[in-house]
Design an enzyme around this catalytic site. Structure first.
Site, PDB file in Angstrom:
ATOM      1  N   THR A 123       0.830  -1.191   0.000  1.00 40.33           N
ATOM      2  CA  THR A 123       0.000   0.000   0.000  1.00 40.33           C
ATOM      3  C   THR A 123       0.868   1.246   0.000  1.00 40.33           C
ATOM      4  OG1 THR A 123      -1.623  -1.240   1.287  1.00 40.33           O
ATOM      5  CG2 THR A 123      -1.933   1.125   1.203  1.00 40.33           C
ATOM      6  N   GLY A 137      -1.303  -1.969   6.098  1.00 42.54           N
ATOM      7  CA  GLY A 137      -2.226  -3.017   6.503  1.00 42.54           C
ATOM      8  C   GLY A 137      -3.150  -2.544   7.610  1.00 42.54           C
TER       9      GLY A 137
END
Length: 587
Positions: A405, A493
């Site tokens: 991410t 996460g």
């Protein structure tokens, strides 16, 4: 490593910095540049910046420079976001890209709007997708590697929709920096090389192996100029024909062939799945914190709700008086337990589950949750609460996280802002690279692998067309006059929620500048152990927390906070020193 005392700056006395240490020349996108090495728990303020007109804080200097180039040309925050995302696809391919999805929170000067570009499960997906032949959940990487885990990508549609609404420059112009860099090449950074060196699965994919690795299977060295003509062709097609060039035609056919053609773990995505993908506008999750209004992403992200819950619980305490230390860590961790307990039970794709958003962030409910915290003793494992305004039955708890991410925070010269978190889930996603030049996500492993628990359906189970729950928490903060105050977000996460909550406390309660706030030790609880960042000052808080009954674990917490704060004299930005990003802008 210790944070030097001189780094503890207060925003009230924080003047404008010189951009000389982080500025890149306008020609730098055409000339390969190797970013500075990353120290996972380093504490050097390499990413800090300030500017008077506009600012981009992003995870790589080349991506940030692409955004600044667009802003300097008169582009909007959304124009810059398109450029940043597409360059990140090149220079930080393990974390995000057009093969994945994203959430965008946008401030137009009057209103906060959010766009959901989260990946969706194919129409053929069933709840038992991640159960093995024995009926038990598959091991994580058995599910990840291959086509089974790939969700229908949403990033390109999101970028196009945001640009249609809020872009100022031509679509082709905002894509051009990435095309230029894909054709001319960029130098492999120490971070990308290091992650490739640790990667166990990517080289099994022939396209990825040829791109990232030498003939003997070793990762290409730091400083190697990496060119991606296939991605350049893909981006040119998108620039000329819009997102339809991605969701139909040759590129779509390539995606489907890559997903369904995996030799051992094929998926079931179809051309219709791609053609039918849609971005969803959702009402922002907004709530008060002190004199501020904090706005984030609605479900299927749990981030906006969970961050708001943590802050709402902490509002019952004088956090400004606590300062960073074991006492503050106690309250932040306990608030996190309560938020994560609710997250597990209630939050999933609202098209499939009636998520009681209003009740979960109700001030009265949060006060009742805060009353469960004992100042002197950890509660251990929190239970979910019973929020008001429910219109659903209770589901079984489940978990879903993403690691691959990135995040960008952008403010343009008109005061409009983008907070966008973007992902392909695990590092390098499903370990599938298309012939069109990009990696595919493994986002479907953000669903619960077990469709039922204790005879109850799991809210976050796999279903056709469903969007998996996320922890991404792009956030925009307004001041008491409803003016833009801060733009914040992070990868990481399910730890994203704690990273963002910590940074907001640091900015809003402790009045630290964004760089110091980002670099503070990470801490919190996901309704398990209290997790402190290893190798930081937080290790010294362990004994004090254990005295209050906390089970403490020291873990690596490689956040990537990118934050911008509006001050009376301009914009002040910070880019997490744990990664290689910078905050830069125009004066």
């Amino acid at each position: 490593m210790a944070i030097r005392a001189s780094r503890w700056l207060n925003l009230a006395g924080f003047g404008l910095l010189s951009l000389a240490s982080v500025s890149l020349t306008s020609a730098s996108l055409a000339q390969p540049v190797a970013p500075s090495p990353e120290a996972p728990t380093g504490r050097i303020a390499k990413g800090a910046g300030a500017a008077t007109k506009d600012m981009v804080a992003a995870a790589n200097p080349l991506a940030a420079q692409a955004g600044r180039e667009i802003l300097a040309a008169g582009g909007s925050a959304v124009d810059a976001a398109v450029a940043v995302q597409l360059v990140l696809n090149l220079v930080e391919p393990q974390s995000s890209g057009i093969g994945g999805g994203a959430f965008m929170v946008f401030w137009d000067g009057k209103t906060v709007t959010t766009l959901d570009g989260r990946e969706t499960a194919p129409a053929a997906a069933k709840p038992e997708r991640f159960l093995g032949a024995d009926g038990k959940p598959m091991k994580f990487y058995e599910a990840v590697v291959g086509g089974r885990s790939v969700g229908v990508p949403g990033t390109v549609r999101l970028l196009e929709e945001a640009h249609r609404r809020w872009g100022k420059l031509p679509w082709r112009q905002v894509i051009e920096p990435a095309i230029r860099l894909a054709e001319d090449g960029f130098s492999i950074s120490p971070r990308l090389n290091g992650l490739l060196s640790q990667e166990k699965y990517l080289a099994a994919n022939p396209v990825a192996r040829a791109y990232f690795f030498e003939a003997d299977g070793t990762p290409k060295a730091v400083g190697t100029v990496l060119k991606n003509p296939a991605l350049a062709r893909t981006l040119r097609a998108i620039a000329e024909k819009g997102a339809d060039a991605f969701y139909t035609g040759e590129i779509a056919e390539d995606i489907v062939a890559t997903v369904t053609g995996h030799p051992t773990n094929p998926g079931d995505m179809t051309l219709d799945d791609l053609k039918n993908y849609k971005v969803v506008e959702r009402e922002a999750v907004c709530g008060p914190y002190r004199v501020y209004k904090v706005c984030g992403m609605a479900p299927p992200s749990s981030g906006g709700i969970a961050v708001q819950q943590i802050l709402g619980i902490l509002e019952t305490r004088d956090m400004a008086a606590l300062k960073p230390g074991p006492e503050a860590a106690h309250w932040i961790a306990e608030a996190g337990r309560l938020a994560f307990a609710d997250r597990a039970l209630y939050v999933a794709d609202p098209a499939f589950v009636n998520v009681p958003v209003k009740g979960l962030i109700d001030p009265g409910y949060l006060k009742s949750r805060a009353a469960l915290i004992d100042p002197d003793k950890s509660m251990g494992k929190a239970k979910p609460g019973d929020p008001p305004f429910q219109k659903t039955f209770l589901f079984a708890p489940s978990e879903g996280i993403e690691f691959g991410t990135s995040h960008m925070s952008i403010v343009d010269r008109d005061g409009r802002a983008v907070s966008m978190t973007t992902t392909i889930e695990d590092g390098f996603g499903a370990r599938l690279m298309t012939k069109s030049g990009f990696l595919l996500n493994n986002e479907l492993t953000d669903f619960s692998f077990a469709p039922e628990e204790d005879g109850k359906p799991v809210a976050n189970r796999v279903e056709a067309g469903k969007r998996p729950r996320s922890s991404m928490a792009p956030t925009i903060v307004l001041d008491q006059g409803d003016k833009l105050y801060a733009v914040v977000g992070s990868p990481g996460g399910s730890l994203i929620i704690n990273y963002v909550a910590k940074t907001l406390v640091a900015l809003l309660d402790w009045k630290l500048d964004p760089q110091v706030a980002a670099d503070l030790p990470n801490l919190g609880s996901r309704n398990g152990p209290t997790e402190l960042e290893a190798g930081t000052e937080a290790e010294g808080w362990k004994a004090g927390l254990e005295a209050k009954g906390h089970e403490v674990k020291l873990i690596d917490q490689n956040s990537g906070i990118h934050a911008i704060v509006v001050t009376p004299t301009g914009l002040v930005g910070g880019a997490d020193s744990r990664r290689e990003g910078v905050a830069i802008g125009n004066n």
